[in-house]
Design a protein around this motif. Structure first.
Motif, PDB file in Angstrom:
ATOM      1  N   LYS A 138      13.514  10.848   9.085  1.00 20.92           N
ATOM      2  CA  LYS A 138      13.133   9.925   8.023  1.00 20.92           C
ATOM      3  C   LYS A 138      11.635   9.654   8.140  1.00 20.92           C
ATOM      4  CE  LYS A 138      17.245   9.049   6.312  1.00 20.92           C
ATOM      5  NZ  LYS A 138      17.603   9.482   4.962  1.00 20.92           N
ATOM      6  N   ILE A 139      10.994   9.408   6.998  1.00 23.96           N
ATOM      7  CA  ILE A 139       9.577   9.066   6.963  1.00 23.96           C
ATOM      8  C   ILE A 139       9.460   7.729   6.244  1.00 23.96           C
ATOM      9  CG2 ILE A 139       7.287   9.718   6.152  1.00 23.96           C
ATOM     10  CD1 ILE A 139       8.241  12.632   6.127  1.00 23.96           C
ATOM     11  N   ALA A 140       8.801   6.787   6.880  1.00 25.51           N
ATOM     12  CA  ALA A 140       8.603   5.473   6.245  1.00 25.51           C
ATOM     13  C   ALA A 140       7.745   5.656   4.994  1.00 25.51           C
ATOM     14  CB  ALA A 140       7.928   4.514   7.211  1.00 25.51           C
ATOM     15  N   PRO A 141       8.097   4.978   3.904  1.00 28.56           N
ATOM     16  CA  PRO A 141       7.320   5.136   2.671  1.00 28.56           C
ATOM     17  C   PRO A 141       5.877   4.648   2.800  1.00 28.56           C
ATOM     18  CG  PRO A 141       9.072   3.501   2.386  1.00 28.56           C
ATOM     19  CD  PRO A 141       9.241   4.099   3.740  1.00 28.56           C
ATOM     20  N   THR A 142       5.575   3.881   3.827  1.00 31.25           N
ATOM     21  CA  THR A 142       4.218   3.371   4.031  1.00 31.25           C
ATOM     22  C   THR A 142       3.308   4.341   4.788  1.00 31.25           C
ATOM     23  OG1 THR A 142       4.936   2.251   6.039  1.00 31.25           O
ATOM     24  CG2 THR A 142       4.980   0.973   3.982  1.00 31.25           C
ATOM     25  N   VAL A 143       3.851   5.450   5.293  1.00 24.31           N
ATOM     26  CA  VAL A 143       3.051   6.433   6.037  1.00 24.31           C
ATOM     27  C   VAL A 143       1.992   7.022   5.112  1.00 24.31           C
ATOM     28  CG1 VAL A 143       3.162   8.737   7.092  1.00 24.31           C
ATOM     29  CG2 VAL A 143       4.822   6.993   7.742  1.00 24.31           C
ATOM     30  N   SER A 144       0.745   7.066   5.581  1.00 26.46           N
ATOM     31  CA  SER A 144      -0.346   7.567   4.744  1.00 26.46           C
ATOM     32  C   SER A 144      -0.762   8.999   5.086  1.00 26.46           C
ATOM     33  CB  SER A 144      -1.562   6.652   4.852  1.00 26.46           C
ATOM     34  OG  SER A 144      -2.043   6.627   6.182  1.00 26.46           O
ATOM     35  N   LYS A 145      -0.367   9.499   6.287  1.00 23.68           N
ATOM     36  CA  LYS A 145      -0.766  10.848   6.681  1.00 23.68           C
ATOM     37  C   LYS A 145       0.348  11.523   7.474  1.00 23.68           C
ATOM     38  CE  LYS A 145      -4.418  13.511   8.821  1.00 23.68           C
ATOM     39  NZ  LYS A 145      -5.719  13.506   9.468  1.00 23.68           N
ATOM     40  N   VAL A 146       0.723  12.723   7.050  1.00 23.97           N
ATOM     41  CA  VAL A 146       1.717  13.533   7.757  1.00 23.97           C
ATOM     42  C   VAL A 146       1.042  14.836   8.146  1.00 23.97           C
ATOM     43  CG1 VAL A 146       3.927  14.744   7.600  1.00 23.97           C
ATOM     44  CG2 VAL A 146       3.658  12.511   6.503  1.00 23.97           C
ATOM     45  N   GLU A 147       1.157  15.193   9.430  1.00 24.41           N
ATOM     46  CA  GLU A 147       0.573  16.428   9.947  1.00 24.41           C
ATOM     47  C   GLU A 147       1.686  17.317  10.473  1.00 24.41           C
ATOM     48  OE1 GLU A 147      -3.278  15.448  12.305  1.00 24.41           O
ATOM     49  OE2 GLU A 147      -1.925  13.715  12.439  1.00 24.41           O
TER      50      GLU A 147
END
Length: 118
Positions: A85-94
């Motif tokens: 799962k990825i939090a909707p507030t995450v600003s950068k995914v690498e």
């Protein structure tokens, strides 16, 4: 006669140097990287080998070898299977791929690591 032997040794030495210089593995791995922004979130990749990123309106798909990593607003899929799962507030995914290991970071925190088959 001495001149012929000297030339023969020079030719043999040159042949050994050329063969040794080519090595036993002629394959070059290379490296690729890229980034895109989807709905204000930066999605980047760094891959040992060839890779590409494709943007959709709500997700990005990173393709390499016979695999694909899809980063959606709230989840991570690898080869069409949800992995995290990825939090909707995450600003950068690498997405990092090295030595058959996929590592995914969300705002610098590791959210998923796995080994892949080549």
């Amino acid at each position: 006669m001495h001149h012929i032997i000297t030339n023969w040794r020079s030719i043999l030495t040159l042949a050994v140097i050329l063969i040794a210089g080519t090595g036993c593995n002629g394959k070059t791995a290379g490296h690729s990287s890229g980034a895109t922004t989807i709905a204000g979130r930066e999605i980047s990749f760094s891959i040992d080998g060839a890779g590409a990123i494709q943007s959709q309106s709500d997700a990005a798909t990173i393709s390499f070898e016979s695999h694909k990593v899809r980063v959606e607003k709230e989840r991570l899929l690898i080869d069409d299977k949800e992995q995290a799962k990825i939090a909707p507030t995450v600003s950068k995914v690498e997405v990092l791929v090295s030595n058959a290991t996929v590592t995914v970071m969300a705002d610098s925190a590791n959210i998923f690591t796995t080994q892949i088959t080549r």
